[in-house]
Design an enzyme around this catalytic site. Structure first.
Site, short mmCIF file in Angstrom:
data_model
loop_
_atom_site.label_atom_id
_atom_site.label_comp_id
_atom_site.label_asym_id
_atom_site.label_seq_id
_atom_site.Cartn_x
_atom_site.Cartn_y
_atom_site.Cartn_z
N GLY A 22 0.80 -1.22 0.00
CA GLY A 22 0.00 0.00 0.00
C GLY A 22 0.82 1.26 0.00
N CYS A 56 -18.17 6.57 -25.19
CA CYS A 56 -19.45 7.26 -25.30
C CYS A 56 -20.14 7.38 -23.95
CB CYS A 56 -20.35 6.53 -26.31
SG CYS A 56 -21.77 7.52 -26.80
N GLU A 57 -19.50 8.09 -23.05
CA GLU A 57 -20.05 8.55 -21.78
C GLU A 57 -19.00 9.48 -21.18
OE1 GLU A 57 -19.46 5.80 -18.16
OE2 GLU A 57 -20.05 4.45 -19.76
N ARG A 115 -8.61 4.43 -14.04
CA ARG A 115 -8.34 4.98 -12.71
C ARG A 115 -8.89 6.40 -12.51
NH1 ARG A 115 -3.97 5.94 -10.76
NH2 ARG A 115 -4.30 5.16 -8.65
N GLU A 140 4.07 -7.26 0.01
CA GLU A 140 3.38 -7.53 -1.25
C GLU A 140 3.26 -6.25 -2.08
OE1 GLU A 140 -0.33 -9.28 -0.18
OE2 GLU A 140 0.56 -11.19 0.43
N PRO A 141 4.36 -5.69 -2.53
CA PRO A 141 4.28 -4.46 -3.32
C PRO A 141 3.71 -4.73 -4.71
CG PRO A 141 6.52 -5.30 -3.31
CD PRO A 141 5.74 -6.17 -2.37
N GLY A 142 2.85 -3.86 -5.15
CA GLY A 142 2.31 -3.93 -6.51
C GLY A 142 2.55 -2.61 -7.20
N TYR A 182 -11.44 6.06 -9.57
CA TYR A 182 -10.87 6.46 -8.28
C TYR A 182 -10.60 7.96 -8.15
CZ TYR A 182 -9.70 1.45 -8.02
OH TYR A 182 -9.75 0.08 -8.01
N TYR A 211 -2.43 -0.94 -12.55
CA TYR A 211 -3.88 -0.90 -12.72
C TYR A 211 -4.29 -0.07 -13.94
CZ TYR A 211 -3.29 -2.70 -8.08
OH TYR A 211 -2.87 -3.46 -7.01
#
Length: 410
Positions: free
Chosen positions: A227, A337-338, A307, A268-270, A311, A365
């Site tokens: 995180g 189309c939005e 993202r 657990e780095p992502g 987010y 991501y």
């Protein structure tokens, strides 16, 4: 991405040449940045027996997974699909930690059959696990520490109302199942969310873990998840991983001394490993002035980088075609189309139709959450290794949209 003589480059490779060679939209990853981030974490936690487990959901391209393994990083998977990709990248089952959430028990059974390190995140699954395997196959427990942390409620996973993990308040129920079925717990796992910048939040979580771990004998590891906050814009406050590493390993080593044995410290780095390595290149389709705003429409959208819309995430945008142009303010939008906004009221050097815009910090991501929404193909991916761009995923074509469809006669 560096700017040199009015040309933006990645490992010395001009970004515009990548757009010309491979087309757009295009995801480009800098292997040197990933290796740098791996080294930072290993150095920061060198005072402990640290094991890095890459959170594969951030970016699952097999070539990226191979790069992780080459540099001594294990893998954390949340689906059997990620396990499959990891095996294609050369990972042995023992190098893969499997921590799914809310899956059918058959997935756990398959994980055991493959020999994965299993983490269980709910009491129902723990009961089924105990009934089937007794003490023959050890597992880990994902705990929920009841701590709110993270940059966005959608990526905060350790608070009391989160679906993830078994609450630390249910410790007695865990112990009852262990006693009833002879379950062997080899490790405790926790992950409180993403974009956490405060060292104290991690240390508070560690205290909960250490206090809980005292109730388990025979532990082999404690998994602190990840995180870590990365910078999306200039001046962003980020996680000081060096300070955190020094303080957390000190507390961890003190706990191990009290516990009576040296445990492995897992991370657990992502996003931390791949975010800054990634750039999304797009081409400007249209510049559209209106009485209130000037829109820049590019040949990508939330189907390729969700993202910002999902987010409210910020990605720095650079006009790499006209770096010396006069600055103006634009709202950069996609072709879906939005409502499909990448960035509002952004100061950019003058944007012209046909220019190439680069979206920074797009490694995590980005492609992994891409879709075929609006029936649009997904982009190509390129990895730059020692100054050489290598295609690691071909661009989808329209024919690919028919894959797995069964067209019936009507």
């Amino acid at each position: 991405m560096e700017r040199s003589h009015d040309t933006y480059t990645l490992q010395g490779v001009p970004v515009l040449s990548l757009a010309e060679q491979f087309g757009t939209p295009l995801y480009v990853y800098d292997a040197a940045v990933i290796v740098r981030q791996i080294k930072r974490l290993k150095d920061a936690y060198s005072a402990s027996d640290v094991r890095l487990k890459y959170a594969a959901k951030a970016l699952t391209n097999v070539s990226i997974l191979k790069l992780m393994r080459k540099h001594g990083v294990g893998l954390e998977a949340v689906s059997l699909g990620e396990v499959f990709l990891a095996r294609q990248a050369g990972y042995a089952p023992v190098e893969i930690t499997f921590t799914p959430s809310g899956v059918d028990f058959s997935e756990i059974e398959e994980g055991v059959a493959q020999g994965l390190a299993i983490n269980i995140d709910n009491l129902s699954t723990l009961r089924k696990f105990g009934e089937k395997y007794k003490g023959t196959y050890p597992c880990g427990i994902r705990l929920n520490p009841n701590i709110m942390a993270g940059g966005n409620i959608k990526i905060s996973t350790g608070h009391s109302n989160s679906k993830f993990g078994i609450s630390v308040l249910q410790l007695q129920e865990i112990q009852d199942l262990m006693k009833e079925h002879g379950i062997r717990i080899r490790g405790l796992h926790i992950h409180t969310g993403s974009d956490i910048k405060e060292t104290e939040a991690f240390l508070k979580t560690a205290e909960v873990l250490f206090d809980t771990a005292k109730h388990f004998t025979g532990l082999e590891f404690i998994d602190f998840g990840s995180g870590f906050k990365v910078a999306y814009r200039e001046g962003d406050v980020v996680t000081n991983v060096e300070d955190l590493g020094a303080r957390l390993t000190k507390a961890f080593n003190e706990f191990c001394a009290q516990y009576g044995r040296t445990l492995e410290l897992w991370l657990e780095p992502g996003k931390f490993l791949v975010s800054e390595a990634g750039t999304l290149l797009t081409q400007v389709n249209v510049v559209k002035p209106t009485p209130t705003v000037t829109f820049v429409g590019v040949n990508s959208g939330l189907n390729h980088l969700i993202r910002p819309m999902m987010y409210d995430a910020y990605h720095h945008i650079v006009n790499v075609s006209n770096p010396a142009g006069k600055e103006a303010v634009y709202t950069v939008v996609g072709y879906i189309c939005e409502t499909d906004t990448f960035g509002s009221d952004r100061p950019l050097s003058e944007v012209r139709e046909g220019d190439i815009l680069a979206f920074k910090n797009a490694g995590a991501y980005g492609f992994s959450m891409a879709s075929n929404y609006n029936s649009r193909p997904r982009p190509a991916e390129v990895l730059i290794v020692e100054g050489q761009p290598k295609l690691i995923r071909a661009r989808e074509q329209q024919d690919d949209l028919l894959k797995n469809q069964v067209i019936i006669d009507l």
